[in-house]
Enzyme design. Sequence first.
Site, PDB file in Angstrom:
ATOM      1  N   HIS A 269      45.666  40.149  46.924  1.00  0.00           N
ATOM      2  CA  HIS A 269      45.812  39.284  45.755  1.00  0.00           C
ATOM      3  C   HIS A 269      47.252  39.272  45.253  1.00  0.00           C
ATOM      4  O   HIS A 269      47.989  40.256  45.360  1.00  0.00           O
ATOM      5  CB  HIS A 269      44.909  39.775  44.618  1.00  0.00           C
ATOM      6  CG  HIS A 269      43.490  39.313  44.722  1.00  0.00           C
ATOM      7  ND1 HIS A 269      43.149  37.980  44.806  1.00  0.00           N
ATOM      8  CD2 HIS A 269      42.318  40.007  44.748  1.00  0.00           C
ATOM      9  CE1 HIS A 269      41.825  37.873  44.873  1.00  0.00           C
ATOM     10  NE2 HIS A 269      41.295  39.087  44.847  1.00  0.00           N
TER      11      HIS A 269
ATOM     12  N   CYS B  13      48.528  34.807  46.783  1.00  0.00           N
ATOM     13  CA  CYS B  13      48.785  33.676  45.903  1.00  0.00           C
ATOM     14  C   CYS B  13      50.074  33.886  45.118  1.00  0.00           C
ATOM     15  O   CYS B  13      50.487  35.019  44.864  1.00  0.00           O
ATOM     16  CB  CYS B  13      47.622  33.485  44.943  1.00  0.00           C
ATOM     17  SG  CYS B  13      46.117  32.964  45.785  1.00  0.00           S
TER      18      CYS B  13
END
Length: 322
Positions: free
Chosen positions: A95, A147
């Site tokens: 993440h 991301c």
Amino acid sequence: MDQPGVVKRRLAVLVGCNYPNTKNELHGCVNDILAMKETLLTRFGFKQDDMEVLTDEPESKLKPTGANIKAALRRMVDKAQTGSENVLFFHYSGHGTRIPSVKPSRPFKQDEAIVPCDFNLITDVDFRELVNQLPKGTSFTMISDSCHSGGLIDKEKEQIGPFSGVRSPAMEETTTITSRALPYKEVLDHLSSLTGISTSDIGTHLLELFGGDAGIKFRLPAMDLMDLLENMKARERHVDSGILLSGCQADETSADVVSGGGKAYGAFSNAIQTVLKENGGGLKNKELVIMAREVLERLGFQQHPCLYCSDQNADATFLSQP
């Protein structure tokens, strides 16, 4: 390509965070780095003993906490030999997030960070500090399949950046896509639940939980941080050695994919592997990113990999392929 007679030491840190048994669980991150490990061994001349692999699988002995990741990166930099050419490589799959900027020059902007398994964020400033410690002749290539990964090395020059174009074709219905993004509020809520402190200042929580292992951005007051960045810039004595291949733009998300056949992978990591398999010779960094973009567009992914590095390194061969 390597020059005859020039010995390059090749060192790597590979990190995969799937966050198992949590609401933030991903599925392809460990697969990404295991595939890259095999590629490094068979194609790029890396040795098993010169690689550290950190995953959050239950049987893993070295978990990818913020402190462990930074310690592994420091060990890699310390092994780089002054006066010789070193190729350092860091692949992160997991993440990413964006946090409010603490830089006085960017009061309404956001900064990029990766999210280790313990949420001890590692930010763009941490990676800039690492790059500025490299001995002359050493390169540091970073793939971040996460991301908001564009810009993860602070002040690195954008070579291939934001993209505007036609919408890609839709994905097959049997493919499951999960975003490799954690919204800032989710990160803040998780840290708040651990500290029990009622504040929206993420730095307060990180310092309470991790103390001196927290990122440098959170350990220094804003003005001291700016002074540090200026001092680091003044100490640069050679061409910037940082090379960031990001899975997407700073304002985009990267896809974690489970195909209809059950294979799990990061869309960007898989695109890199596809390009390398289709091209046996050495590829320039900019060629690799452009080709990875083309693979993702062809497959229908809505993300656009970027390249951040010096002009010289944009034309350099990816990982100085021998």
